[in-house]
Motif scaffolding. Structure first.
Motif, mmCIF file in Angstrom:
data_model
loop_
_atom_site.group_PDB
_atom_site.id
_atom_site.type_symbol
_atom_site.label_atom_id
_atom_site.label_comp_id
_atom_site.label_asym_id
_atom_site.label_seq_id
_atom_site.Cartn_x
_atom_site.Cartn_y
_atom_site.Cartn_z
ATOM 1 N N ARG A 139 0.803 -1.207 0.017
ATOM 2 C CA ARG A 139 -0.053 0.105 0.012
ATOM 3 C C ARG A 139 0.878 1.297 -0.130
ATOM 4 O O ARG A 139 1.524 1.473 0.863
ATOM 5 N N LYS A 140 1.121 1.939 -1.004
ATOM 6 C CA LYS A 140 1.752 3.157 -1.273
ATOM 7 C C LYS A 140 1.317 4.227 -0.229
ATOM 8 O O LYS A 140 2.302 4.852 0.294
ATOM 9 N N PRO A 151 9.353 1.012 -1.228
ATOM 10 C CA PRO A 151 9.089 -0.438 -0.476
ATOM 11 C C PRO A 151 10.181 -1.186 -0.235
ATOM 12 O O PRO A 151 11.241 -0.988 -0.685
ATOM 13 N N PRO A 152 10.219 -2.128 0.720
ATOM 14 C CA PRO A 152 11.317 -2.694 1.349
ATOM 15 C C PRO A 152 11.946 -3.618 0.217
ATOM 16 O O PRO A 152 11.415 -4.260 -0.724
ATOM 17 N N LYS A 153 13.339 -3.549 0.158
ATOM 18 C CA LYS A 153 14.387 -4.231 -0.808
ATOM 19 C C LYS A 153 14.733 -5.559 -0.040
ATOM 20 O O LYS A 153 15.089 -6.413 -0.893
ATOM 21 N N THR A 154 14.766 -5.801 1.139
ATOM 22 C CA THR A 154 15.055 -7.034 1.912
ATOM 23 C C THR A 154 14.079 -7.515 2.666
ATOM 24 O O THR A 154 13.045 -6.772 3.325
ATOM 25 N N LEU A 155 14.333 -8.838 3.095
ATOM 26 C CA LEU A 155 13.441 -9.265 4.149
ATOM 27 C C LEU A 155 13.418 -8.439 5.584
ATOM 28 O O LEU A 155 12.322 -8.423 6.198
ATOM 29 N N ASP A 156 14.637 -8.235 6.023
ATOM 30 C CA ASP A 156 14.798 -7.348 7.106
ATOM 31 C C ASP A 156 14.018 -6.109 6.883
ATOM 32 O O ASP A 156 13.516 -5.728 8.060
ATOM 33 N N LYS A 270 -11.012 -2.361 -2.186
ATOM 34 C CA LYS A 270 -11.211 -1.185 -1.792
ATOM 35 C C LYS A 270 -9.997 0.030 -1.835
ATOM 36 O O LYS A 270 -10.017 1.120 -1.630
ATOM 37 N N VAL A 271 -8.833 -0.649 -2.144
ATOM 38 C CA VAL A 271 -7.555 0.050 -2.079
ATOM 39 C C VAL A 271 -6.931 -0.026 -3.440
ATOM 40 O O VAL A 271 -5.759 0.289 -3.735
ATOM 41 N N SER A 272 -7.562 -0.244 -4.625
ATOM 42 C CA SER A 272 -7.193 -0.264 -5.868
ATOM 43 C C SER A 272 -6.353 1.207 -6.321
ATOM 44 O O SER A 272 -5.417 0.697 -7.014
ATOM 45 N N ASP A 273 -6.669 2.095 -5.760
ATOM 46 C CA ASP A 273 -5.884 3.195 -6.394
ATOM 47 C C ASP A 273 -4.675 3.446 -5.486
ATOM 48 O O ASP A 273 -3.808 4.154 -6.063
ATOM 49 N N THR A 274 -4.280 2.577 -4.590
ATOM 50 C CA THR A 274 -2.981 3.041 -3.663
ATOM 51 C C THR A 274 -2.254 1.671 -3.551
ATOM 52 O O THR A 274 -1.163 1.565 -3.219
ATOM 53 N N VAL A 275 -2.592 0.805 -4.514
ATOM 54 C CA VAL A 275 -1.780 -0.760 -4.545
ATOM 55 C C VAL A 275 -0.600 -0.294 -5.278
ATOM 56 O O VAL A 275 -0.580 0.236 -6.567
ATOM 57 N N GLY A 276 0.609 -0.922 -4.981
ATOM 58 C CA GLY A 276 1.895 -0.775 -5.773
ATOM 59 C C GLY A 276 2.571 -2.447 -5.747
ATOM 60 O O GLY A 276 1.997 -3.101 -4.769
ATOM 61 N N PHE A 277 3.525 -2.264 -6.352
ATOM 62 C CA PHE A 277 4.011 -3.684 -6.677
ATOM 63 C C PHE A 277 5.631 -3.730 -6.622
ATOM 64 O O PHE A 277 6.149 -2.526 -6.881
ATOM 65 N N ALA A 278 6.308 -4.487 -5.955
ATOM 66 C CA ALA A 278 7.806 -4.348 -5.941
ATOM 67 C C ALA A 278 8.529 -5.709 -6.051
ATOM 68 O O ALA A 278 7.695 -6.856 -5.554
ATOM 69 N N PRO A 279 9.706 -6.046 -6.441
ATOM 70 C CA PRO A 279 10.161 -7.517 -6.390
ATOM 71 C C PRO A 279 10.299 -7.978 -5.140
ATOM 72 O O PRO A 279 10.093 -7.421 -4.325
ATOM 73 N N PHE A 280 10.214 -9.470 -5.198
ATOM 74 C CA PHE A 280 10.212 -10.051 -3.882
ATOM 75 C C PHE A 280 11.688 -9.591 -3.042
ATOM 76 O O PHE A 280 12.592 -9.819 -3.669
#
Length: 413
Positions: A139-140, A151-156, A270-280
């Motif tokens: 969620r942006k 968005p986070p780049k690592t699991l930590d 309900k959050v369609s306009d604030t969804v972002g996607f990032a690499p695992f």
């Protein structure tokens, strides 16, 4: 265990002009059916399609392939669910000669992970048609409110961001994902690989009690226990986890990219306009999400019409058809189609970037590569449930490893 080749046409001398193709109910199938007249006109062949739901499809294959029936030529199948069983039982023809026969068709254009998943003993027995990778949904707006610029780049970083957002937004979980023993296995796999583990090692021994696996189980279970939804159940599959995310009740969600429209469609989310996607996010071993084919096409080894069956597969998986499929929202296994702006125009830009990262280092399986997949998932999924419940993840992994090794030994007999 040899595989009989289907080149040369020795058993195709009386080849029928009708190619009998069995397909699953899927958008891919609907698209192919619409394009069929073009193929029939080009080749002078007639295509007879049998279309079935997944369970009916499995039942039909069990009966017909087991009986050595020749009335299926081309079959759509799930490489990671029944691929090993079909190849081991010699239901799938070896396509080694076919994939080399046409330079324009270009087998090298297919991504490594899906090709690995549609091969058996190093030989291609299928052609991947639909792929999936695991990505991070987020969620942006919640990141911005928590003062996180990316968005986070690592699991930590994922764990820290989930904790920060949860603290700032009472009633919103930091993280959600599948929790059911069997459904969670596929999505947990990317965590396992990113910690440096796998379900089995190169010699086929169970490795779900390795240090890497124990760390992955503890991390995944701990993330959901500490930062997941309140009173989280341990039987969620994707519809339940997705609903929590799309109702605005979670900040981060790891899931298959193929389900993205559930999050971006205003009618469903309900959050369609604030969804972002990032690499695992990367673990100690880097970012190693799965990159798998959910479906592939193969040739029935008992078919008497293999050369024409291959003509159909060559057309249905060629660059032109694959691009058309991808434009309609079916993610493909061809590198060229993802590199083509036309092929990605309908996808969110950040999702395309996340998928590109996944396909580069993606692992070709998201569950143990065995014959009895359902049984294996139950075994290796138990430590996930135990870790979420706050039990000792390492002890659960040891118990699971013993059971999984026995399962592998039994299957090898």
């Amino acid at each position: 265990m040899g595989l009989s080749a289907c080149g040369g046409g020795g058993d195709d001398s009386g080849a029928s002009k009708t190619v009998r193709v069995t397909l699953a109910n899927h958008v891919w199938t609907e698209n192919i059916k619409q394009a069929l007249p073009e193929f029939e006109k080009q080749t002078g062949l007639k295509v007879e399609i049998t279309q079935l739901g997944e369970d009916q499809l499995s039942d039909q294959y069990n009966v017909k392939l087991n009986a050595g029936s020749s009335d299926i030529d081309v079959m759509m199948y799930r490489p990671l669910q029944e691929g090993k069983l079909f190849a081991k039982n010699k239901y799938l023809a070896d396509l080694s000669e076919q994939v080399k026969s046409n330079k324009d068709w270009d087998f090298a254009d297919f991504q490594a992970g899906p090709v690995e998943a549609t091969s058996y003993q190093g030989k291609p027995v299928g052609v991947p048609i639909i792929t999936e990778q695991e990505v991070l949904y987020y969620r942006k707006d919640l990141l911005a409110k928590a003062g996180l610029s990316a968005p986070p780049k690592t699991l930590d970083e994922l764990k820290a961001a989930a904790a920060k957002i949860q603290a700032a937004q009472p009633g919103v979980a930091g993280f959600v994902a599948r929790t059911g023993k069997s459904p969670a296995v596929t999505q947990f796999s990317s965590f396992l690989y990113s910690f440096g583990g796998d379900f089995v090692d190169g010699s086929g021994k169970a490795t779900v009690s390795s240090d890497a696996a124990k760390q992955a189980y503890a991390y995944y279970g701990g993330l959901i226990k500490q930062h997941g939804p309140a009173n989280v159940s341990t039987d969620m599959s994707w519809p339940e986890a997705m609903a929590i995310f799309t109702q605005g009740k979670a900040a981060f969600y790891t899931e298959a990219d193929s389900l993205y429209k559930n999050a971006t469609d205003p009618a469903k989310s309900k959050v369609s306009d604030t969804v972002g996607f990032a690499p695992f996010p990367a673990g100690p071993a880097g970012s190693k999400p799965y990159n798998i084919p959910s479906w592939a096409l193969g040739i029935n080894d008992s078919s008497k019409n293999k050369s024409n069956a291959w003509k159909f597969i060559e057309w249905a998986t060629g660059k032109q058809q694959t691009l058309a499929q991808q434009k309609s929202g079916v993610p493909s296994a061809r590198t060229s189609v993802w590199a083509n702006p036309e092929g990605t125009a309908t996808y969110p830009k950040d999702l395309v970037e996340a998928i590109a990262a996944s396909t580069k280092d993606g692992v070709g399986h998201d569950r143990p590569l065995v014959v009895k997949v359902a049984e294996a998932r139950e075994i290796v999924g138990q430590p996930i449930v135990d870790a979420i419940a706050g039990k000792d993840a390492a002890a659960a992994a040891d118990t699971a490893n013993t059971a999984f090794q026995k399962f592998l030994d039994d299957e090898a007999k």
